[in-house]
Motif scaffolding. Structure first.
Motif, PDB file in Angstrom:
ATOM      1  N   LEU A 183       0.835  -1.197   0.000  1.00 40.25           N
ATOM      2  CA  LEU A 183       0.000   0.000   0.000  1.00 40.25           C
ATOM      3  C   LEU A 183       0.874   1.253   0.000  1.00 40.25           C
ATOM      4  CD1 LEU A 183      -2.901   1.171   0.206  1.00 40.25           C
ATOM      5  CD2 LEU A 183      -2.626   1.093   2.695  1.00 40.25           C
ATOM      6  N   PHE A 184       1.894   1.257   0.814  1.00 35.38           N
ATOM      7  CA  PHE A 184       2.791   2.405   0.913  1.00 35.38           C
ATOM      8  C   PHE A 184       3.536   2.645  -0.402  1.00 35.38           C
ATOM      9  CE2 PHE A 184       7.108   4.008   1.833  1.00 35.38           C
ATOM     10  CZ  PHE A 184       6.771   5.286   2.255  1.00 35.38           C
ATOM     11  N   ILE A 185       4.184   1.614  -0.910  1.00 37.38           N
ATOM     12  CA  ILE A 185       5.004   1.752  -2.124  1.00 37.38           C
ATOM     13  C   ILE A 185       4.149   2.145  -3.324  1.00 37.38           C
ATOM     14  CG2 ILE A 185       6.444   0.490  -3.777  1.00 37.38           C
ATOM     15  CD1 ILE A 185       7.487  -1.099  -1.271  1.00 37.38           C
ATOM     16  N   THR A 186       3.011   1.503  -3.477  1.00 39.78           N
ATOM     17  CA  THR A 186       2.110   1.828  -4.584  1.00 39.78           C
ATOM     18  C   THR A 186       1.730   3.297  -4.557  1.00 39.78           C
ATOM     19  OG1 THR A 186       1.198  -0.397  -4.647  1.00 39.78           O
ATOM     20  CG2 THR A 186      -0.159   1.359  -5.584  1.00 39.78           C
ATOM     21  N   ASN A 187       1.385   3.780  -3.392  1.00 42.87           N
ATOM     22  CA  ASN A 187       0.913   5.153  -3.311  1.00 42.87           C
ATOM     23  C   ASN A 187       2.035   6.178  -3.338  1.00 42.87           C
ATOM     24  OD1 ASN A 187      -2.112   5.236  -3.237  1.00 42.87           O
ATOM     25  ND2 ASN A 187      -1.618   3.512  -1.913  1.00 42.87           N
ATOM     26  N   VAL A 188       3.243   5.799  -2.991  1.00 36.55           N
ATOM     27  CA  VAL A 188       4.383   6.685  -3.215  1.00 36.55           C
ATOM     28  C   VAL A 188       4.592   6.839  -4.722  1.00 36.55           C
ATOM     29  CG1 VAL A 188       6.902   6.880  -3.024  1.00 36.55           C
ATOM     30  CG2 VAL A 188       5.538   6.306  -1.014  1.00 36.55           C
ATOM     31  N   ILE A 189       4.486   5.744  -5.458  1.00 36.11           N
ATOM     32  CA  ILE A 189       4.640   5.788  -6.917  1.00 36.11           C
ATOM     33  C   ILE A 189       3.530   6.627  -7.549  1.00 36.11           C
ATOM     34  CG2 ILE A 189       4.563   4.409  -9.038  1.00 36.11           C
ATOM     35  CD1 ILE A 189       5.958   2.155  -7.365  1.00 36.11           C
ATOM     36  N   THR A 190       2.281   6.401  -7.130  1.00 32.29           N
ATOM     37  CA  THR A 190       1.178   7.152  -7.732  1.00 32.29           C
ATOM     38  C   THR A 190       1.203   8.621  -7.313  1.00 32.29           C
ATOM     39  OG1 THR A 190      -0.358   6.409  -5.993  1.00 32.29           O
ATOM     40  CG2 THR A 190      -0.318   5.137  -8.036  1.00 32.29           C
ATOM     41  N   THR A 191       1.644   8.910  -6.097  1.00 35.77           N
ATOM     42  CA  THR A 191       1.783  10.305  -5.672  1.00 35.77           C
ATOM     43  C   THR A 191       2.847  11.015  -6.510  1.00 35.77           C
ATOM     44  OG1 THR A 191       1.112   9.812  -3.402  1.00 35.77           O
ATOM     45  CG2 THR A 191       2.392  11.822  -3.738  1.00 35.77           C
ATOM     46  N   THR A 192       3.949  10.336  -6.738  1.00 38.75           N
ATOM     47  CA  THR A 192       5.014  10.908  -7.565  1.00 38.75           C
ATOM     48  C   THR A 192       4.522  11.159  -8.983  1.00 38.75           C
ATOM     49  OG1 THR A 192       6.672   9.780  -6.222  1.00 38.75           O
ATOM     50  CG2 THR A 192       7.376  10.570  -8.395  1.00 38.75           C
ATOM     51  N   SER A 193       3.819  10.185  -9.545  1.00 38.91           N
ATOM     52  CA  SER A 193       3.265  10.344 -10.899  1.00 38.91           C
ATOM     53  C   SER A 193       2.295  11.513 -10.963  1.00 38.91           C
ATOM     54  CB  SER A 193       2.545   9.062 -11.341  1.00 38.91           C
ATOM     55  OG  SER A 193       3.434   7.995 -11.425  1.00 38.91           O
ATOM     56  N   SER A 194       1.413  11.595  -9.980  1.00 39.72           N
ATOM     57  CA  SER A 194       0.451  12.705  -9.936  1.00 39.72           C
ATOM     58  C   SER A 194       1.165  14.041  -9.794  1.00 39.72           C
ATOM     59  CB  SER A 194      -0.524  12.532  -8.771  1.00 39.72           C
ATOM     60  OG  SER A 194      -1.408  11.501  -9.017  1.00 39.72           O
ATOM     61  N   GLY A 195       2.183  14.079  -8.955  1.00 37.62           N
ATOM     62  CA  GLY A 195       2.936  15.313  -8.754  1.00 37.62           C
ATOM     63  C   GLY A 195       3.623  15.784 -10.025  1.00 37.62           C
ATOM     64  N   ILE A 196       4.186  14.855 -10.761  1.00 40.00           N
ATOM     65  CA  ILE A 196       4.850  15.203 -12.027  1.00 40.00           C
ATOM     66  C   ILE A 196       3.838  15.759 -13.022  1.00 40.00           C
ATOM     67  CG2 ILE A 196       6.004  14.233 -14.063  1.00 40.00           C
ATOM     68  CD1 ILE A 196       7.423  12.285 -12.060  1.00 40.00           C
ATOM     69  N   VAL A 197       2.732  15.050 -13.194  1.00 40.29           N
ATOM     70  CA  VAL A 197       1.699  15.500 -14.131  1.00 40.29           C
ATOM     71  C   VAL A 197       1.128  16.849 -13.696  1.00 40.29           C
ATOM     72  CG1 VAL A 197      -0.593  14.977 -15.068  1.00 40.29           C
ATOM     73  CG2 VAL A 197       1.127  13.172 -14.915  1.00 40.29           C
ATOM     74  N   PHE A 198       0.850  16.995 -12.408  1.00 41.94           N
ATOM     75  CA  PHE A 198       0.315  18.246 -11.889  1.00 41.94           C
ATOM     76  C   PHE A 198       1.302  19.395 -12.110  1.00 41.94           C
ATOM     77  CE2 PHE A 198      -0.567  21.284  -8.435  1.00 41.94           C
ATOM     78  CZ  PHE A 198      -1.902  21.561  -8.719  1.00 41.94           C
ATOM     79  N   GLY A 199       2.579  19.145 -11.861  1.00 44.18           N
ATOM     80  CA  GLY A 199       3.597  20.170 -12.065  1.00 44.18           C
ATOM     81  C   GLY A 199       3.691  20.606 -13.521  1.00 44.18           C
ATOM     82  N   ILE A 200       3.687  19.659 -14.432  1.00 44.77           N
ATOM     83  CA  ILE A 200       3.732  19.988 -15.862  1.00 44.77           C
ATOM     84  C   ILE A 200       2.472  20.745 -16.264  1.00 44.77           C
ATOM     85  CG2 ILE A 200       3.762  19.033 -18.207  1.00 44.77           C
ATOM     86  CD1 ILE A 200       5.575  16.773 -17.097  1.00 44.77           C
ATOM     87  N   LYS A 201       1.331  20.324 -15.746  1.00 43.15           N
ATOM     88  CA  LYS A 201       0.063  21.007 -16.037  1.00 43.15           C
ATOM     89  C   LYS A 201       0.113  22.458 -15.568  1.00 43.15           C
ATOM     90  CE  LYS A 201      -4.429  21.412 -16.861  1.00 43.15           C
ATOM     91  NZ  LYS A 201      -4.881  21.701 -18.218  1.00 43.15           N
ATOM     92  N   MET A 202       0.575  22.689 -14.352  1.00 46.19           N
ATOM     93  CA  MET A 202       0.650  24.057 -13.834  1.00 46.19           C
ATOM     94  C   MET A 202       1.642  24.899 -14.649  1.00 46.19           C
ATOM     95  SD  MET A 202      -1.512  24.421 -11.344  1.00 46.19           S
ATOM     96  CE  MET A 202      -2.530  23.577 -12.534  1.00 46.19           C
ATOM     97  N   TYR A 203       2.764  24.300 -14.997  1.00 51.00           N
ATOM     98  CA  TYR A 203       3.764  24.991 -15.818  1.00 51.00           C
ATOM     99  C   TYR A 203       3.163  25.377 -17.168  1.00 51.00           C
ATOM    100  CZ  TYR A 203       8.088  25.757 -18.434  1.00 51.00           C
ATOM    101  OH  TYR A 203       9.079  26.296 -19.202  1.00 51.00           O
ATOM    102  N   ASN A 204       2.513  24.428 -17.835  1.00 47.89           N
ATOM    103  CA  ASN A 204       1.890  24.693 -19.139  1.00 47.89           C
ATOM    104  C   ASN A 204       0.818  25.764 -19.034  1.00 47.89           C
ATOM    105  OD1 ASN A 204       3.494  22.823 -20.407  1.00 47.89           O
ATOM    106  ND2 ASN A 204       1.905  21.268 -20.571  1.00 47.89           N
ATOM    107  N   ASP A 205      -0.047  25.662 -18.057  1.00 49.04           N
ATOM    108  CA  ASP A 205      -1.133  26.629 -17.921  1.00 49.04           C
ATOM    109  C   ASP A 205      -0.597  28.021 -17.625  1.00 49.04           C
ATOM    110  OD1 ASP A 205      -2.876  24.576 -18.404  1.00 49.04           O
ATOM    111  OD2 ASP A 205      -3.756  24.547 -16.396  1.00 49.04           O
ATOM    112  N   TYR A 206       0.424  28.125 -16.812  1.00 56.54           N
ATOM    113  CA  TYR A 206       0.993  29.420 -16.470  1.00 56.54           C
ATOM    114  C   TYR A 206       1.600  30.087 -17.701  1.00 56.54           C
ATOM    115  CZ  TYR A 206       4.051  32.949 -14.496  1.00 56.54           C
ATOM    116  OH  TYR A 206       4.682  34.125 -14.237  1.00 56.54           O
TER     117      TYR A 206
END
Length: 98
Positions: free
Chosen positions: A68-91
């Motif tokens: 549970l921990f490892i899976t969600n660290v991976i998915t949190t990292t993936s979400s963070g990367i996508v979210f960061g790129i999205k914010m960068y693009n939108d800005y």
């Protein structure tokens, strides 16, 4: 005997869920990293999914449930990367339109 079956079934379901979660997040993250295309991504949805992953990672850590921990660290990292790129693009898209 029944506890053994129940525990094994619970483990199998947990591992299957982990694999599904990672395989669900990774294609979007890989696509976004490669193309930087974030036009189809809804910010509130990805933000809530990322927060959910953070909370599940914390729960996994507290329960010492490593899949549970490892899976969600991976998915949190993936979400963070996508979210960061999205914010960068939108800005920067807003700056280019002005």
């Amino acid at each position: 005997m029944m506890d053994f079956i129940t525990n094994n079934l619970t483990d199998i379901i947990g591992y299957a869920a982990s694999i599904c979660m990672i395989l669900g997040y990774m294609p979007q993250a890989i696509y976004t990293i490669r193309t930087h295309d974030t036009d189809g991504i809804a910010v509130p949805t990805f933000l809530m999914m990322g927060l959910g992953s953070i909370f599940f990672a914390i729960q996994g850590l507290l329960l010492k449930n490593w899949p549970l921990f490892i899976t969600n660290v991976i998915t949190t990292t993936s979400s963070g990367i996508v979210f960061g790129i999205k914010m960068y693009n939108d800005y920067f898209k807003k700056d280019k339109k002005q």
